[in-house]
Write an enzyme that holds these catalytic residues in place. Structure first.
Site, PDB file in Angstrom:
ATOM      1  CE  LYS A   1      -2.712   2.846   3.141  1.00  0.00           C
ATOM      2  NZ  LYS A   1      -3.440   2.952   4.412  1.00  0.00           N
TER       3      LYS A   1
ATOM      4  N   GLY B   1      -8.028   8.745  10.836  1.00  0.00           N
ATOM      5  CA  GLY B   1      -8.284   8.873  12.264  1.00  0.00           C
ATOM      6  C   GLY B   1      -9.384   9.858  12.620  1.00  0.00           C
TER       7      GLY B   1
ATOM      8  CB  ALA C   1      -8.203   7.111   5.545  1.00  0.00           C
TER       9      ALA C   1
ATOM     10  CG  ASN D   1      -5.640   0.856  11.814  1.00  0.00           C
ATOM     11  OD1 ASN D   1      -5.904   0.418  12.932  1.00  0.00           O
ATOM     12  ND2 ASN D   1      -4.398   1.008  11.433  1.00  0.00           N
ATOM     13  CB  THR D   2      -8.698   5.046  13.560  1.00  0.00           C
ATOM     14  OG1 THR D   2      -7.498   5.383  12.877  1.00  0.00           O
ATOM     15  CG2 THR D   2      -8.775   5.822  14.863  1.00  0.00           C
TER      16      THR D   2
END
Lengths: 370, 257
Positions: free
Chosen positions: B97, B158, B184, B206-207
């Protein structure tokens, strides 16, 4: 335009905006907003903000979680030399203090590095006093070559260098600079730095800019709390960090707010900063600049360090010694006097266990030479 | 219902990709990956400590997962390329990535440098998934250069703000021939579901999982949301109508003859 010019622009800021005039409503807005106006930082550092410290803490915790996650990066300092030509009133390495001085040989650096690496740490911060003859840039470069074999990230906290010298170190594998202005008040600066190369306020103030231009990946700045009014110092530190973020968007900017610690000599500073004040500063910095790295050293007690983990801290030192060769030089007499006394003496394993118990992941490696 | 999709010659079942940063521990991360059902996980090479016997993050990636190294920390194409090569040399495989960020305040990607790195790494045989700001022209160039998928952001990393770039991503979904994966900014399963409903091939999260009170449960929730979103997309979402209007002010003059 350097940050020195920005600092001049704010010279008259304080008479017009006394911290005590900030209202509770202004604080509340400052906590809930997310723009980087200097008035906002001003409000967050005011006495009125101290009354809303829990609200600040909750927002700071939430921002830190989103930005950095449940992780704390660990590093340790390594003192290469404590020779110093400066007479800084607050520092144990002060040239007038009679104490054992030494610069580690490269063999000693190797031994110390191997020991530190065996604790699992991958990020090292190397320090020297301010004595170009005793620890020249060429020596620092040689030491970096030794350290590269043991660590994946090397930062320096040495006397202020020229841009070409920073570039030299960056080419050798140094990826970060730490340099504290100590105080942003030029008159106080002149008074507490009685003599020595460090007396040049502007050369030191602009060092982070030179490092950023030289290709360093990260710069960490700081103010030594206790030399002058802490609200004013923290405000100027925040402006400095914002300036660096704005001017060098590809550089990771970090800040520290070390408090004066007992050391050789009897200087104790003019200002007492309580734990409550200290926490307010950390929270204000986090709310003002969400992406700012915040480093907490072993100057602070283990108890306070634990409480600060969720509130905005991103980096902590562990297993620290502030003596030259503090880990491996054979006997006490071979060592040297510390720069200051540390308050949290726990080793790396103990810090890792503490973080894990708080639900945080200790990160030992977060970069590598590429 | 078998609904596979292909990237880089691999047939994948799960349309949820997971990042491995920000977790409270490697153990929790591993359990979350398992609960998410993800086939592809991304790991920042900067965080990989291959010398550590106990803390090597790669030891916590389930065997069945494709490891996709990311170039976090790269500030330009050259650094991204070097990180990718280091990853391959260390045995982390060919999936990469590309993440090139020159902006530490918002962590927004640098599309031009990302394109350059894509061109170089595809030629070197990597399976390249570029993380990008949603931009149709850039996405076309990346796909033309051989990117295996393109990964536009939904909102800043995030931020948990969801698919703020919906209009631009929607255009990419219609026009780009390789899979479009929203990467994201997704903060909740419903936001991930929305991406799949509108035709995105997958999402990377992810976050939202890592910092949840219970990351394992949240990973499972995302898994189900992505399945639901994909199923809705395949079922054909009915057009969202306004309340029916009895009169016909614009066509009332037409009479049946």
């Amino acid at each position: 335009m350097s940050f020195y010019d920005t600092l001049q622009q704010y010279k008259d800021f304080f008479s017009a905006n006394a911290f005590r005039d900030v209202t509770a409503a202004e604080v509340r807005r400052a906590v809930l907003d997310d723009d980087p106006r200097s008035e906002r930082l001003f409000a967050l550092l005011s006495p009125a903000a101290a009354d809303q410290i829990e609200l600040m803490a909750q927002r700071a915790h939430e921002i830190t979680l989103r930005q950095f996650g449940r992780v704390i990066q660990l590093y340790t300092p390594m003192y290469l030399s404590n020779f110093c030509e400066n007479q800084c009133e607050y520092c144990g390495f002060n040239a007038t203090n009679r104490l054992p001085r030494r610069t580690m040989t490269l063999e000693e650096v190797e031994r110390e590095a191997a020991y530190i690496a065996s604790t699992g740490l991958e990020h090292i911060l190397i320090l020297t006093g301010d004595a170009r003859k005793r620890a020249p840039v060429s020596y620092i470069r040689d030491a970096v070559q030794v350290l590269r074999k043991h660590f994946s990230s090397i930062s320096v906290e040495v006397y202020a260098l020229t841009e070409a010298e920073y570039a030299e170190l960056a080419a050798e594998g140094v990826d970060g600079l730490t340099i504290y202005q100590e105080t942003y008040d030029e008159a106080v600066y002149d008074r507490v730095h009685r003599s020595g190369p460090k007396k040049d306020f502007r050369f030191r103030l602009e060092a982070p800019e030179r490092a950023a231009r030289s290709g360093m990946r990260s710069v960490n700045i700081g103010a030594l709390l206790g030399l002058s009014d802490w609200r004013v110092e923290a405000f100027r530190l925040g402006l400095h960090a914002r300036y660096l973020q704005d001017t060098f968007p590809d550089v990771e900017v970090g800040a520290s707010v070390p408090r004066l610690r007992p050391h050789e000599g009897d200087f104790r500073g003019d200002e007492k900063i309580s734990d409550r004040d200290f926490v307010q500063i950390i929270l204000a910095m986090r709310l003002f600049l969400p992406r700012l790295g915040l480093t907490l050293s072993t100057r602070e007690s283990s108890e306070l360090r634990e409480h600060l983990v969720p509130l905005g801290i991103t980096k902590m030192s562990a297993g620290s010694t502030t003596e030259v060769g503090g880990h491996t030089l054979a006997t006490k007499t071979d060592r040297s006097a510390p720069q200051f006394r540390i308050a949290d003496e726990r080793d790396v394993e103990a810090i890792k266990a503490m973080l894990a118990a708080k639900g945080y992941q200790p990160v030992l490696k977060d970069w590598m030479p590429i | 219902m078998t609904d596979l999709f292909r990237i880089g010659g691999r047939e994948l079942r799960s349309r949820l990709l997971l990042g491995t940063g920000k977790f409270p521990s490697h153990d929790v991360m591993k359990k979350a990956v398992e609960a998410s059902g993800a086939d592809i996980v991304t790991v920042a090479l900067r965080r990989v400590d291959a010398t550590s016997a106990t803390d090597n993050i790669l030891d916590f990636i389930p065997q069945k997962c494709v490891l996709m190294t990311n170039t976090s920390g790269a500030r330009n194409a050259d650094e991204a390329v070097r990180i990718a090569r280091l990853a391959r040399a260390s045995g982390a495989g060919d999936w990469v990535k590309i993440e090139v960020i020159r902006d530490n305040k918002y962590l927004l990607p640098e599309n031009l440098e990302t394109l350059k790195a894509t061109e170089i790494l595809v030629k070197e045989g990597f399976i390249v998934l570029p993380y990008m700001s949603p931009d149709l022209s850039m996405a076309r160039r990346m796909a033309d250069a051989g990117a295996a998928a393109v990964m536009p952001l939904g909102a800043p990393i995030g931020s948990n703000r969801g698919l703020r770039t919906r209009e631009l991503v929607g255009i990419m979904v219609r026009e780009i021939k390789v899979p479009v994966i929203v990467d994201a900014g997704l903060g909740s399963p419903s936001q991930a579901c929305e991406c799949l409903e509108m035709g995105c091939a997958a999402v990377l999260v992810n976050t939202a999982v890592a910092i949840a009170e219970d990351p394992v449960q949240m990973a499972a929730a995302f898994r189900e949301a992505v399945i639901a979103g994909r199923r809705a997309c395949l079922a054909g979402l009915p057009v969202r109508g306004q309340v029916a209007n009895a009169s016909s002010p614009l066509t009332g003059f037409l009479r049946n003859e």
